[in-house]
Scaffold this active site. Structure first.
Site, short mmCIF file in Angstrom:
data_model
loop_
_atom_site.label_atom_id
_atom_site.label_comp_id
_atom_site.label_asym_id
_atom_site.label_seq_id
_atom_site.Cartn_x
_atom_site.Cartn_y
_atom_site.Cartn_z
N SER A 281 -34.64 30.50 -86.61
CA SER A 281 -34.25 29.26 -87.04
C SER A 281 -32.76 29.56 -87.00
CB SER A 281 -35.10 29.24 -88.53
OG SER A 281 -34.10 28.42 -89.32
N ASP A 304 -42.49 33.57 -90.59
CA ASP A 304 -43.27 32.74 -90.20
C ASP A 304 -43.80 32.42 -89.02
OD1 ASP A 304 -43.80 29.62 -92.12
OD2 ASP A 304 -43.83 29.52 -90.00
N LEU A 333 -38.76 42.06 -92.60
CA LEU A 333 -37.76 43.23 -92.23
C LEU A 333 -37.13 43.69 -93.85
CD1 LEU A 333 -36.02 41.55 -89.18
CD2 LEU A 333 -37.69 43.20 -89.30
N TYR A 427 -25.72 36.86 -103.48
CA TYR A 427 -25.86 36.67 -102.23
C TYR A 427 -24.10 37.48 -101.88
CZ TYR A 427 -25.09 34.39 -97.48
OH TYR A 427 -24.81 34.29 -96.11
N LYS A 431 -23.70 40.44 -98.87
CA LYS A 431 -22.69 40.15 -97.67
C LYS A 431 -21.47 41.17 -97.48
CE LYS A 431 -25.49 37.30 -95.64
NZ LYS A 431 -26.12 37.63 -94.18
#
Ligand SMILES: NC(=O)C1=CN([C@@H]2O[C@H](COP(=O)(O)OP(=O)(O)OC[C@H]3O[C@@H](n4cnc5c(N)ncnc54)[C@H](OP(=O)(O)O)[C@@H]3O)[C@@H](O)[C@H]2O)C=CC1
Ligand SMILES: CCCCCCCCCCCCCCCC(=O)[C@@H](N)CO
Length: 573
Positions: A281, A304, A333, A427, A431
């Site tokens: 995706s 998916d 993962l 998040y 990162k």
């Protein structure tokens, strides 16, 4: 400056000949024509390719898989020019090259015949001497000693002179024919030939405005020897009266060699095995498709299965050759074991050999307020933003080192890995951590010849963004408005360009460049000049932006507290 006395006695050699031999006069154009013809034949369209594309004539370039709105060209079906151009598409390249190279040569010849008088020669001589003086000031005036070295070794000198005179054009033609055949047209080949054409234009402008005498034509007192012409190694291209001798700077011999060399050595995914984690995706899928269209074997992993199957179909539609292997595997993962198992699946069909490049695109963010996240959600931020890529990087490094193979590991961080705004408590730290890991690995993996890159994209359109918008706090949306979103395809183009250029920190647009350059820490620069400029712009503009942001956040207090109360998050107080 005062010229030093001659150190080297002119060596006894055949009298200076006026140029190339009679044989050369005939042989050189013949070589060029032969090579061009061979290039046209080598790149001819095989008949079954035509029927595959289905379009009557002049279909799009080989790497445009989507048949865009094409004009109906059937009325040219019997026109011989169309037929020839269709069968031999490289003819168009010959025309392009002839136009850029020969128009340049003709312009140069016209300038030689029309404009070069005593005055120009004087100016050119003056400029040549200025340049020598400038080199001396910088302490880099080595030209003369290099020439002395070669004059004492006539064999080496003659060999190099022949290379200089004879290889330039034939090698360029061979390079163009080879690259046309092997590289995707619009993304690799066309930019290179455009660069060559621009180099011609630039050279023309410079030598017209600033004619400069090459050292070999300077007065004898400067001690340079015209070694190309004295022994008859000149070629027909360099020794006729139409040759503008004062167009020596900037040198296209140098420019072409540089461009050709950089192109040949640039990393290309063709025939490489690329593993795209998170390739079902968004960015990962766009990267996988682009790699496929550039001739790579592509393996994708995500969770998916339905999306994986659909993605594999899209990758299939970008196939460039029949030998390419495309595969997909469903794995999560999040852990070391799962990441290792995924990698083992990925390499099984490739004799167990580690992939040549690994693109770590898996990841997700769920923007909320710090107080709003559940404990698990905050934990998961690190799984999605960090471990999801870190474990695969380790499994791959282990495999590469054990097998003694080189490779590339490409992390995908975010603009939010270099700066942050409210709403990304789960998040942004992950990162940032990814960037810490990548910065460290770039150095440590030098031990094994493994290249590391890290990409910092701005906002990208796609299903992930649509999903984020569902939980994203109002203030986050507001602040993110100043970031221009990219499509995953645009982001992919920026990423692959950065990799081709050997950049370590890769950014996607102007704003990410500003933050990249100003938060570089000890990472290497991409461009010593431009990064300085970005850094300066960031130094001045970010504080203004920041004070605006802080003001907006403070102004949001009332509304925010109301939001917390409405959602039962203030119940304890
Ligand atoms: N979209 C944006 O605005 C930005 C995104 N980024 C980063 O770029 C990367 C790609 O984002 P984007 O393309 O938008 O996201 P998408 O959600 O479109 O794609 C993410 C891909 O990763 C896979 N994935 C997610 N979690 C796992 C997991 N645990 N195990 C295996 N596969 C997983 C997904 O498949 P599946 O869910 O089926 O497993 C999917 O294939 C992410 O790292 C993201 O953080 C950076 C800057 C901006
Ligand atoms: C002069 C300076 C101007 C600065 C303007 C900066 C605006 C920055 C806004 C933050 C944008 C966040 C993008 C990343 C999104 C992301 O990573 C997630 N959507 C992925 O899940």
């Amino acid at each position: 400056m005062s010229p030093a006395p001659a150190l080297v006695q002119p060596i006894e050699s055949p009298p200076p000949s006026s140029g190339s031999s009679a044989l050369g006069l005939f042989l050189e154009p013949l070589i060029v024509i032969t090579l061009l013809t061979a290039g046209v034949w080598f790149n001819r369209r095989l008949s079954q390719e035509g029927s595959r594309s289905g379009s009557p004539l002049l279909p799009g370039t080989p790497d445009s898989p989507t048949p865009e709105k094409k004009r109906d060209t059937s009325r040219y079906a019997n026109n011989w020019i169309s037929r020839a151009a269709y069968r031999f598409p490289f003819l168009l390249e010959v025309l392009y090259w002839a136009l850029t190279y020969w128009i340049y040569q003709i312009a140069r010849a016209i300038s030689a015949v029309l404009f070069i008088d005593e005055g120009t020669v004087d100016t050119a001589r003056k400029h040549g001497i200025q340049l020598l003086d400038f080199e001396r000031t910088l302490g880099i005036q080595y030209e003369h000693s290099v020439q002395v070295w070669f004059i004492q070794r006539p064999l080496a000198m003659n060999a190099l002179n022949r290379v200089y005179s004879f290889i330039h054009i034939p090698a360029t033609i061979m390079f163009l024919a080879y690259f046309y055949h092997t590289q995707p047209f619009s993304r690799i080949y066309a930019p290179i030939r455009r660069t060559l054409a621009l180099a011609n234009l630039l050279a023309f402008v410079v030598f017209t405005l600033w004619p400069c005498m090459p050292p070999r034509l300077l007065p004898v007192s400067y001690r340079f020897v015209d070694s190309v012409h004295r022994n008859g190694q000149g070629s027909v291209w360099t020794t006729n009266k139409f040759c503008n001798q004062f167009a020596a700077m900037p040198s296209l011999h140098f420019g072409y060699s540089l461009i050709v060399g950089l192109s040949l050595f640039a990393w290309s995914p063709k025939d490489k095995h690329c593993y795209v984690a998170g390739g079902s995706s968004g960015l990962g899928l766009a990267v996988a498709k682009e790699l496929a269209s550039q001739g790579a074997h592509v393996s994708i992993v995500a969770r998916d299965k339905g999306r994986l199957t659909a993605a594999l179909g899209e990758i299939e539609s970008c196939r460039a050759s029949e030998d390419q292997v495309f595969q997909s595997f469903s794995h999560s993962l999040f852990t070391a074991d799962e990441s290792r198992a995924a990698l083992e699946d990925v390499v099984a069909k490739h004799d167990g050999l580690s992939p040549d490049a690994i693109f770590l695109c898996a990841g997700k963010s769920v923007p909320k307020f710090f107080l709003e996240y559940t404990d698990e959600e905050l934990y998961e931020g690190m799984d999605y933003g960090y471990w999801c890529q870190a474990w695969t990087a380790r499994a791959a490094t282990r495999m590469m080192v054990q097998q003694g193979r080189k490779g590339k590991i490409v992390f995908v961080s975010s603009l939010l890995g270099m700066m942050t705004i409210p709403g990304y408590a789960s998040y942004a730290p992950a990162k940032h951590a990814l960037r810490g890991l990548a910065d460290m690995l770039r150095m440590e993996l030098l031990l094994y010849n493994i290249d590391v890159h890290i990409f910092f994209p701005p906002t990208m359109y796609g299903s992930a963004l649509d999903e984020e918008k569902k939980t994203r706090p109002w203030i986050t949306t507001k602040l993110e408005e100043s970031d221009d979103a990219l499509t995953p395809e645009q982001a992919t183009a920026a990423l692959l360009k950065g990799i081709r250029r050997g950049q370590y920190h890769i950014s996607g647009n102007f704003i990410t460049d500003l933050f990249r350059a100003s938060s570089r820490e000890a990472a290497p620069r991409n461009n010593w000049l431009l990064d300085g400029v970005y850094d300066l712009i960031a130094y001045i503009s970010i504080p203004f932006w920041l004070s605006g942001v802080d003001k907006q956040v403070r102004a949001h207090r009332e509304q925010h507290l109301q939001y917390l109360a409405d959602n039962g998050l203030l119940s304890r107080s």
